[in-house]
Design an enzyme around this catalytic site. Structure first.
Site, PDB file in Angstrom:
ATOM      1  N   LYS A 190       0.833  -1.205   0.000  1.00 48.01           N
ATOM      2  CA  LYS A 190       0.000   0.000   0.000  1.00 48.01           C
ATOM      3  C   LYS A 190       0.877   1.268   0.000  1.00 48.01           C
ATOM      4  O   LYS A 190       2.089   1.197   0.215  1.00 48.01           O
ATOM      5  CB  LYS A 190      -0.917   0.003   1.221  1.00 48.01           C
TER       6      LYS A 190
HETATM    7  C1  LIG Z   1     -10.097  -2.778  -1.922  1.00 54.80           C
HETATM    8  C2  LIG Z   1      -9.476  -3.528  -0.787  1.00 54.80           C
HETATM    9  N1  LIG Z   1     -10.231  -3.850   0.272  1.00 54.80           N
HETATM   10  C3  LIG Z   1      -9.719  -4.507   1.319  1.00 54.80           C
HETATM   11  C4  LIG Z   1      -8.400  -4.897   1.359  1.00 54.80           C
HETATM   12  C5  LIG Z   1      -7.917  -5.700   2.528  1.00 54.80           C
HETATM   13  O1  LIG Z   1      -6.845  -5.162   3.197  1.00 54.80           O
HETATM   14  P1  LIG Z   1      -5.861  -6.125   4.042  1.00 54.80           P
HETATM   15  O2  LIG Z   1      -5.016  -6.855   3.055  1.00 54.80           O
HETATM   16  O3  LIG Z   1      -5.093  -5.180   4.900  1.00 54.80           O
HETATM   17  O4  LIG Z   1      -6.716  -7.041   4.843  1.00 54.80           O
HETATM   18  C6  LIG Z   1      -7.566  -4.595   0.275  1.00 54.80           C
HETATM   19  C7  LIG Z   1      -6.158  -5.011   0.286  1.00 54.80           C
HETATM   20  O5  LIG Z   1      -5.478  -5.099  -0.680  1.00 54.80           O
HETATM   21  C8  LIG Z   1      -8.119  -3.905  -0.832  1.00 54.80           C
HETATM   22  O6  LIG Z   1      -7.372  -3.628  -1.904  1.00 54.80           O
END
Ligand SMILES: Cc1ncc(COP(=O)(O)O)c(C=O)c1O
Length: 387
Positions: A190
């Site tokens: 990110k």
């Molecule tokens: C659009 C979206 N929602 C939710 C997430 C979930 O985040 P995490 O990987 O921190 O659980 C991501 C992660 O890439 C994402 O791109």
């Protein structure tokens, strides 16, 4: 020619976190204290993030997925409920609804911004609909004004899955304060990272209290150790991660500017390349928070072949996203079939995410562009010339 000898070959990863000496010092400082969890850094990080987004409260969690799950739970989403979201996203945007035994209902996307189409959302509303989850795909804000209006007219709750879009602005307004809550994510690919981690932000103080309790095993508001007032989870962020997040938040605007520079160089190099369309930034997007750099390929380009060819050149690339309704889990559970969301399906067949990160050098960007251009020319012209 760039591959005339192997010494010129680079290895360019998809992503790479940007960590500076301040970040390292911040994490080390925590390790010299007795507080590795539930100490002061989490609160500081929450406050810094709430201030950055312009909302009353931030609740730190151990991933974006945990944050989305807690949003659904705190809203009381459960069996029999429907929640509308986009099929063009990461799986967590819909899985958070499934965790609650509720049904994710998909609405097709706008072919330009790749975000959920408000008209399609309105067409999917039923008596069972409780909420909408808007996703700011690839760092471009969703059409939130129209979604706020739809939510208001139909008495639905709007959530923002802004996991890919920290710092993005639409019509001059930073995203994250338009719905009941917004969720950001800090996995190392990110814009900013905490290792694993996420943050829910909200202006609703009561809702924030419930989120805080849910992420801390359902303890009461004051966190009394053995007093569990609801079914909660351990979704807490630790102190080292929070210290890293705090340090990264302090230079977030600088990080976003550097990513913008990388994106602009890519666009400059690729916009006239035959077979490729560069990403479109909508006029309403007054600040794009570049998460990934995703090009669209002409339908004559064999994407699978291109990815394999680029890998040989040391360049990693990915097909972003595979539509959610066509994921095996969703097909099995809900009987989804190809053809249900034509815009999403058409776009998803043509997208290619290129290596993209804050500290990407001009040499790396130029190398990716040169290889991409050559490989595309080759996949289009099967009369192979030696590279
Ligand atoms: C659009 C979206 N929602 C939710 C997430 C979930 O985040 P995490 O990987 O921190 O659980 C991501 C992660 O890439 C994402 O791109």
């Amino acid at each position: 020619m760039i591959l005339a000898n192997d010494a010129a070959k680079l290895r360019v990863p998809m992503s790479q976190p940007s960590i500076d000496e301040d970040d390292i010092a911040a994490v080390l400082a925590v390790l010299r204290t007795p507080y590795l969890s539930m100490g002061p850094k989490v609160r500081e990080f929450e406050q810094a993030m709430a201030e950055y987004i312009g909302v009353a409260e931030g609740v730190a969690v151990n991933s974006g997925t945990s944050g989305l799950h807690l949003c659904m739970e705190a809203e009381g989403i459960g069996p029999g409920d429907e929640v509308i979201t986009t099929p063009f996203s990461f799986v967590a945007s819909a899985n958070c609804v499934l965790y609650q035994g509720a049904r994710p209902v998909f609405a097709d996307i706008d072919p330009v911004t790749l975000n959920i189409d408000p008209e399609a959302v309105e067409a999917r509303i039923t008596k069972q609909t409780r909420a909408i989850i808007a996703v700011d795909v690839f760092g471009q804000p969703a059409a939130v004004e129209a979604l706020v209006d739809i939510a208001r007219r139909h008495s639905l709750t709007l959530f923002q899955d802004s996991c890919e879009a920290i710092g993005a602005e639409r019509n001059g307004v930073r995203i994250g304060s338009q719905g009941r809550a917004a969720v950001f994510a800090f996995y190392p690919n990110k814009q900013m990272t905490t290792g694993e981690g996420g943050m829910v932000v909200t202006d609703d103080l009561d809702y924030a209290k419930v989120l805080r309790s849910l992420c801390n095993q359902g303890r009461d508001e004051s966190g009394t150790w053995m007093n569990h007032i609801r079914l909660g989870y351990n979704y807490r962020l630790d102190e080292m991660s929070a210290a890293l997040g705090l340090s990264q938040t302090r230079r977030l605007d600088q990080i976003l500017d550097r990513r913008e520079r990388v994106a602009m160089r890519y666009t400059e190099r690729l916009r006239h390349v035959e077979g490729i369309s560069t990403p479109v930034v909508a006029p309403e997007t007054t600040r794009m928070s570049w998460f990934v750099y995703v090009v669209r390929l002409d339908e004559k380009v064999d994407r699978t072949r291109l990815i394999a060819d680029l890998e040989q050149d040391g360049v990693t690339s990915r097909p972003y996203f595979v539509p959610l309704h066509l994921q095996p889990l969703y097909r099995q559970r809900f009987g989804h079939q190809p053809g249900e969301y034509p815009v999403t399906e058409r776009i998803a067949q043509s997208t290619l995410a290129l290596p993209f990160f804050t500290d990407m050098t001009d040499t790396q960007i130029d190398y990716v562009c040169t290889r991409l251009q050559k490989r595309i020319a080759l996949t289009r012209d099967r009369s192979k010339v030696a590279l």
